[in-house]
Write a protein that holds these residues in place. Structure first.
Motif, PDB file in Angstrom:
ATOM      1  N   MET A 120       0.829  -1.184   0.000  1.00 19.66           N
ATOM      2  CA  MET A 120       0.000   0.000   0.000  1.00 19.66           C
ATOM      3  C   MET A 120       0.879   1.256   0.000  1.00 19.66           C
ATOM      4  N   ARG A 121       2.102   1.103  -0.456  1.00 17.98           N
ATOM      5  CA  ARG A 121       3.023   2.229  -0.472  1.00 17.98           C
ATOM      6  C   ARG A 121       2.464   3.406  -1.242  1.00 17.98           C
ATOM      7  N   GLY A 122       2.521   4.589  -0.642  1.00 19.14           N
ATOM      8  CA  GLY A 122       2.111   5.809  -1.321  1.00 19.14           C
ATOM      9  C   GLY A 122       0.612   6.001  -1.439  1.00 19.14           C
ATOM     10  N   SER A 123      -0.173   5.133  -0.844  1.00 16.20           N
ATOM     11  CA  SER A 123      -1.621   5.267  -0.952  1.00 16.20           C
ATOM     12  C   SER A 123      -2.144   6.369  -0.052  1.00 16.20           C
ATOM     13  N   LYS A 124      -3.364   6.742  -0.310  1.00 14.84           N
ATOM     14  CA  LYS A 124      -4.025   7.773   0.490  1.00 14.84           C
ATOM     15  C   LYS A 124      -4.524   7.170   1.799  1.00 14.84           C
ATOM     16  N   PRO A 125      -4.520   7.948   2.871  1.00 15.32           N
ATOM     17  CA  PRO A 125      -4.968   7.422   4.179  1.00 15.32           C
ATOM     18  C   PRO A 125      -6.365   6.811   4.146  1.00 15.32           C
ATOM     19  N   LYS A 126      -7.304   7.407   3.400  1.00 12.53           N
ATOM     20  CA  LYS A 126      -8.661   6.851   3.334  1.00 12.53           C
ATOM     21  C   LYS A 126      -8.657   5.483   2.657  1.00 12.53           C
ATOM     22  N   THR A 127      -7.825   5.335   1.637  1.00 14.62           N
ATOM     23  CA  THR A 127      -7.721   4.059   0.933  1.00 14.62           C
ATOM     24  C   THR A 127      -7.148   2.992   1.850  1.00 14.62           C
ATOM     25  N   ILE A 128      -6.112   3.351   2.599  1.00 17.45           N
ATOM     26  CA  ILE A 128      -5.498   2.419   3.543  1.00 17.45           C
ATOM     27  C   ILE A 128      -6.512   1.989   4.598  1.00 17.45           C
ATOM     28  N   ALA A 129      -7.256   2.941   5.126  1.00 15.64           N
ATOM     29  CA  ALA A 129      -8.254   2.632   6.155  1.00 15.64           C
ATOM     30  C   ALA A 129      -9.337   1.705   5.604  1.00 15.64           C
ATOM     31  N   ARG A 130      -9.772   1.951   4.371  1.00 15.71           N
ATOM     32  CA  ARG A 130     -10.806   1.113   3.754  1.00 15.71           C
ATOM     33  C   ARG A 130     -10.282  -0.312   3.547  1.00 15.71           C
ATOM     34  N   ALA A 131      -9.052  -0.454   3.054  1.00 16.61           N
ATOM     35  CA  ALA A 131      -8.469  -1.781   2.842  1.00 16.61           C
ATOM     36  C   ALA A 131      -8.349  -2.529   4.167  1.00 16.61           C
ATOM     37  N   ARG A 132      -7.913  -1.854   5.201  1.00 16.95           N
ATOM     38  CA  ARG A 132      -7.794  -2.499   6.518  1.00 16.95           C
ATOM     39  C   ARG A 132      -9.159  -2.956   7.019  1.00 16.95           C
ATOM     40  N   SER A 133     -10.150  -2.116   6.823  1.00 13.01           N
ATOM     41  CA  SER A 133     -11.507  -2.454   7.249  1.00 13.01           C
ATOM     42  C   SER A 133     -12.010  -3.697   6.506  1.00 13.01           C
ATOM     43  N   LEU A 134     -11.757  -3.762   5.209  1.00  8.57           N
ATOM     44  CA  LEU A 134     -12.185  -4.919   4.424  1.00  8.57           C
ATOM     45  C   LEU A 134     -11.460  -6.185   4.854  1.00  8.57           C
ATOM     46  N   ARG A 135     -10.174  -6.074   5.181  1.00 10.51           N
ATOM     47  CA  ARG A 135      -9.417  -7.252   5.624  1.00 10.51           C
ATOM     48  C   ARG A 135      -9.963  -7.787   6.943  1.00 10.51           C
TER      49      ARG A 135
END
Length: 128
Positions: free
Chosen positions: A1-16
């Motif tokens: 998730m290098r260089g991703s936006k914080p909202k994108t990172i949070a969404r991916a973590r939530s989905l995992r």
């Protein structure tokens, strides 16, 4: 998730954290390069979508879904240079060896043609 936006990172973590039983079962087989040494990640953002599982090296997306996605048009347009294979939850839960064999066939280059069957959808990447 290098260089991703914080909202994108949070969404991916939530989905995992909210994997269903089928996703959890398949992840146990894909993680740590367990499937023929191929590295898969979970909930990887690709464009506006999050891939359930993705192998960056092979540009392969593996989706695990219920029947609500049976007529999904996203598979074909989602490619963006990525191949997309979709399995149903019930197949992962009841026929995991067959699902794994199919993923290995794709990874090994033995399955390269588009497939649209009741229990499997595979859209090879469109190469330009």
């Amino acid at each position: 998730m290098r260089g991703s936006k914080p909202k994108t990172i949070a969404r991916a973590r939530s989905l995992r954290q909210s994997d269903n039983d089928a996703e959890d079962k398949l992840w146990k087989e894909l993680r740590d390069r367990r499937l023929n040494g191929n590295k898969f990640v979970r909930q990887m953002p690709i464009g506006p979508y999050f891939a359930d599982f993705a192998c960056r090296e092979l540009r392969l997306v593996v989706e695990i879904d219920g029947s609500q996605h049976a007529d999904s048009r996203r598979d074909g347009i989602r490619g963006n240079g990525w191949s997309v294979v979709r399995f149903w939850n019930v197949d992962v839960l009841s026929a995991l060896p067959s699902v794994l064999d199919t993923i290995v066939a794709i990874c090994d280059g033995r399955l390269v043609e588009r497939v649209e069957a009741m229990d499997l959808r595979f859209f090879p990447a469109v190469r330009e």
